[in-house]
Design an enzyme around this catalytic site. Structure first.
Site, PDB file in Angstrom:
ATOM      1  N   LYS A   1       4.798   1.632 -15.596  1.00  0.00           N
ATOM      2  CA  LYS A   1       3.448   1.508 -15.022  1.00  0.00           C
ATOM      3  C   LYS A   1       2.410   1.310 -16.118  1.00  0.00           C
ATOM      4  O   LYS A   1       1.548   0.430 -16.023  1.00  0.00           O
ATOM      5  CB  LYS A   1       3.095   2.750 -14.198  1.00  0.00           C
ATOM      6  CG  LYS A   1       1.753   2.633 -13.470  1.00  0.00           C
ATOM      7  CD  LYS A   1       1.230   3.977 -13.013  1.00  0.00           C
ATOM      8  CE  LYS A   1       0.563   4.706 -14.154  1.00  0.00           C
ATOM      9  NZ  LYS A   1      -0.136   5.933 -13.741  1.00  0.00           N
TER      10      LYS A   1
ATOM     11  N   ASP B   1       0.757   2.821  -9.039  1.00  0.00           N
ATOM     12  CA  ASP B   1       0.493   4.252  -9.154  1.00  0.00           C
ATOM     13  C   ASP B   1       0.565   4.869  -7.761  1.00  0.00           C
ATOM     14  O   ASP B   1       1.006   4.225  -6.807  1.00  0.00           O
ATOM     15  CB  ASP B   1      -0.865   4.498  -9.815  1.00  0.00           C
ATOM     16  CG  ASP B   1      -2.034   4.069  -8.932  1.00  0.00           C
ATOM     17  OD1 ASP B   1      -1.806   3.405  -7.888  1.00  0.00           O
ATOM     18  OD2 ASP B   1      -3.178   4.400  -9.277  1.00  0.00           O
TER      19      ASP B   1
END
Length: 220
Positions: free
Chosen positions: A120, A138
């Site tokens: 991420k 997220d």
């Protein structure tokens, strides 16, 4: 969500916010990498408060190494898991100095070899700093992807792969910014504010949350 609806979905988000940006404050790709690394399990607001003074002092990996782990901790002690994060930031800074000439690599897979940098974080950096079409999933994007029917998936990677497959060309670079902001301020975790959502009619979530009732003053 149907293909035509997905195009309409992003068209509306783009019209409402033509140039979305991360809410993390940074001055260069290295500072962005540090900020995103620090933001794990922390809010952007909290990270920004901690990094404003830090980034006035530290602009490069070498300056971070010179500051040292204890010096960094003094700046970021208000952020959760700051001990581990300080160790990782110093570690990745040392590697950038030693192996990359102090520059942040533009390759996602290379970034994920750095301490504290997951997929991420790497997606955010290569997208925001270098303009690559990646999708940093997220908790907000995971929720929005599943709740709306835009990109359903049981794992973060599954949602990322769905977005990569389904997001139309004109919207690919900024898609994750729009989705994060939409999840943060409208499609909230506990109670999505469907009554003011500009894509509510395209969303598969039911039942839609009604507008809150306006309290009326009692008669004297």
């Amino acid at each position: 969500m149907k293909k035509a609806d997905i195009f309409d979905f992003f068209s509306r988000l783009a019209e409402a916010n033509p140039a979305p940006v991360t809410e993390l404050e940074y001055g260069n790709p290295y500072q962005l990498l540090v900020a995103v690394t620090l933001s794990a399990q922390a809010t952007d607001v909290g990270v920004n408060k901690a990094t404003r003074a830090l980034f006035r002092e530290v602009e490069t990996p070498q300056q971070m190494v010179d500051l040292g782990e204890e010096g960094l901790k003094a700046h970021i002690k208000t952020i959760g898991l700051f001990n581990t994060k300080a160790k990782n930031v110093i570690g990745l800074s040392e590697i950038l100095v030693r192996d990359f000439g102090g520059e942040v690599p533009e390759d996602r897979d290379t970034l994920t070899t750095l301490p504290g940098v997951g997929r991420k974080t790497a997606n955010v950096v290569v997208n925001t700093a270098f303009g690559q079409e990646t999708f940093a999933v997220d908790t907000h994007i995971f929720r929005v992807g599943n709740r709306t029917g835009l990109a359903p998936g049981k794992t973060v990677l599954a949602v990322e792969q769905q977005l990569d497959k389904k997001v139309p060309g004109p919207f690919r670079r900024d898609a994750h910014h729009w989705l994060i902001l939409h999840g943060r301020y409208v499609c909230k975790a506990r109670k999505p504010e469907c009554w003011r959502c500009i894509v509510a009619d395209l969303c598969r979530f039911k039942p839609k949350t009604p507008a809150p009732k306006i309290a009326t003053a009692k008669a004297a």
